[in-house]
Write an enzyme that holds these catalytic residues in place. Sequence first.
Site, short mmCIF file in Angstrom:
data_model
loop_
_atom_site.label_atom_id
_atom_site.label_comp_id
_atom_site.label_asym_id
_atom_site.label_seq_id
_atom_site.Cartn_x
_atom_site.Cartn_y
_atom_site.Cartn_z
N LYS A 83 13.07 -0.27 -3.58
CA LYS A 83 12.50 0.84 -4.36
C LYS A 83 11.06 1.07 -3.90
CE LYS A 83 13.07 2.05 -9.23
NZ LYS A 83 13.15 1.48 -10.56
C1 E4P Z 1 13.93 3.83 -13.00
O1 E4P Z 1 14.36 3.25 -12.04
C2 E4P Z 1 12.96 3.28 -13.93
O2 E4P Z 1 13.09 1.88 -13.94
C3 E4P Z 1 13.14 3.71 -15.37
O3 E4P Z 1 14.25 4.55 -15.53
C4 E4P Z 1 11.90 4.14 -16.06
O4 E4P Z 1 12.19 4.48 -17.39
P1 E4P Z 1 11.06 4.66 -18.50
O5 E4P Z 1 10.37 5.96 -18.26
O6 E4P Z 1 11.80 4.67 -19.80
O7 E4P Z 1 10.12 3.49 -18.35
#
Ligand code: E4P
Length: 217
Positions: A83
């Site tokens: 990522k």
């Molecule tokens: C995506 O990969 C992120 O980990 C996640 O969906 C972020 O979500 P949030 O905005 O609820 O922290």
Amino acid sequence: MKFFVDTANIDDIKELNEYGFLDGVTTNPSLIAKSGRDFKEVIAEICALVPGPVSAEVAAMTFEGMVSEGEYLARIADNVVIKLPMTLDGLKTCRHLVRKGIKTNVTLCFSANQALLAAKAGATYVSPFIGRLDDTNIDGMDLIRDMREIYDNYAFQTEILAASIRSANHVKEAAIAGADVATIPPAVIKGLANHVLTDKGLEQFAKDWAATGQSIL
Ligand code: E4P
């Protein structure tokens, strides 16, 4: 639509995995911090539990740093997806890792132009953050619709990974808009099975069945 669970909590992953609808896992630095676990250990454990893609996020901000961390993390298991942040250095790293056969997930995507760049960099997945856009009074689902149209216009193979999902309605809307994947918090995934009329119907069936005095076995 594929379902990824957005967590680094092993117990939640084990439970959801047993239901059979878990296609992968995403983590981020905040979720790792919440788990209180060692990052590399927890990624290795998740990868051994779930055969699908498991996103592990780099911490570095520079191209050189992200390449080193990404190549290191990719060696943990075959199903690790690296990522990377939606920055110019993140995109350069994406191109580099993709050329080496490493899968990538470009994260923190908030606009169609960012999504276009990530697809041009060859990202395996790009993560538009629906909930965080909604928080700023912008309809996050519009971004999914725009991305679907752009990716289809040019036959990009990059998968749209709807992220920052906060509700069952987000899941439904993302599916209608054509997201390839949704990464969903554990409680929201389990909540998808609920309906008040299902509960009411079951209660009535159980009552009527008891009145028959019969047993199946
Ligand atoms: C995506 O990969 C992120 O980990 C996640 O969906 C972020 O979500 P949030 O905005 O609820 O922290």
